[in-house]
Design an enzyme around this catalytic site. Sequence first.
Site, PDB file in Angstrom:
ATOM      1  N   HIS A 110       4.137   3.903   3.957  1.00 55.77           N
ATOM      2  CA  HIS A 110       5.139   2.949   4.452  1.00 55.77           C
ATOM      3  C   HIS A 110       6.404   2.996   3.608  1.00 55.77           C
ATOM      4  CE1 HIS A 110       4.418   0.130   1.121  1.00 55.77           C
ATOM      5  NE2 HIS A 110       3.122   0.360   1.298  1.00 55.77           N
ATOM      6  N   CYS A 157      -1.471   1.908  -1.261  1.00 53.46           N
ATOM      7  CA  CYS A 157      -0.645   2.609  -0.275  1.00 53.46           C
ATOM      8  C   CYS A 157       0.275   3.630  -0.937  1.00 53.46           C
ATOM      9  CB  CYS A 157       0.198   1.602   0.501  1.00 53.46           C
ATOM     10  SG  CYS A 157      -0.776   0.456   1.487  1.00 53.46           S
TER      11      CYS A 157
END
Length: 192
Positions: free
Chosen positions: A152, A168
């Site tokens: 992301h 992440c």
Amino acid sequence: MNRFSRRTMLAGLGSLPILSAPALVRAQVPSGEYRSGEAQRNASSFRTVDWSDHFDSLGVASIVVDITSRALHYWNADGSDYRLYPTSVPMTEELTRRGYTEIVRKKVGPDWTPTESMKERDPSLPDYMPPGPGNPLGTHAMYLSWPAHLIHGTHDTRKIGRRASSGCIGLYNEKIAELFELCPIGTQVRLV
């Protein structure tokens, strides 16, 4: 009598490069040398990699994320487009997942709900955050087949190049927007 003149000052300044030369020599590292397990603190630590070291074929597209060098490598289906992006990576080894996965969903303007473990580490986190400037997922998110693991964007550009996430892989918002357009659902991903 000990007086400084312009001539003695200029002579002294002229010797500074000679005095600093040993430090410059020590700072130079031969090309390609690095200590295994250590990420260098500059762009020169990014090295190109060969997709065939990680996958049998390129599939619809392929991504290799190198946790150590904090870099994401992308190849399109026929290998004619290779791109390299700086990333943020998980804060600790315990939060780091390695192995094979794939992109299963994509979202522009993602919302965010912190996991229970995130809330345990930081009770001040909100229960939910809608899309927008304060959202830690940035402008685009690509969800992996592993629960709660994404590639992301981030609005906090200080995180790129650091161990800064809870599992992440983060990219600059403009870079995730570019990668988002390149990667179809089914893009194979390997974290090493």
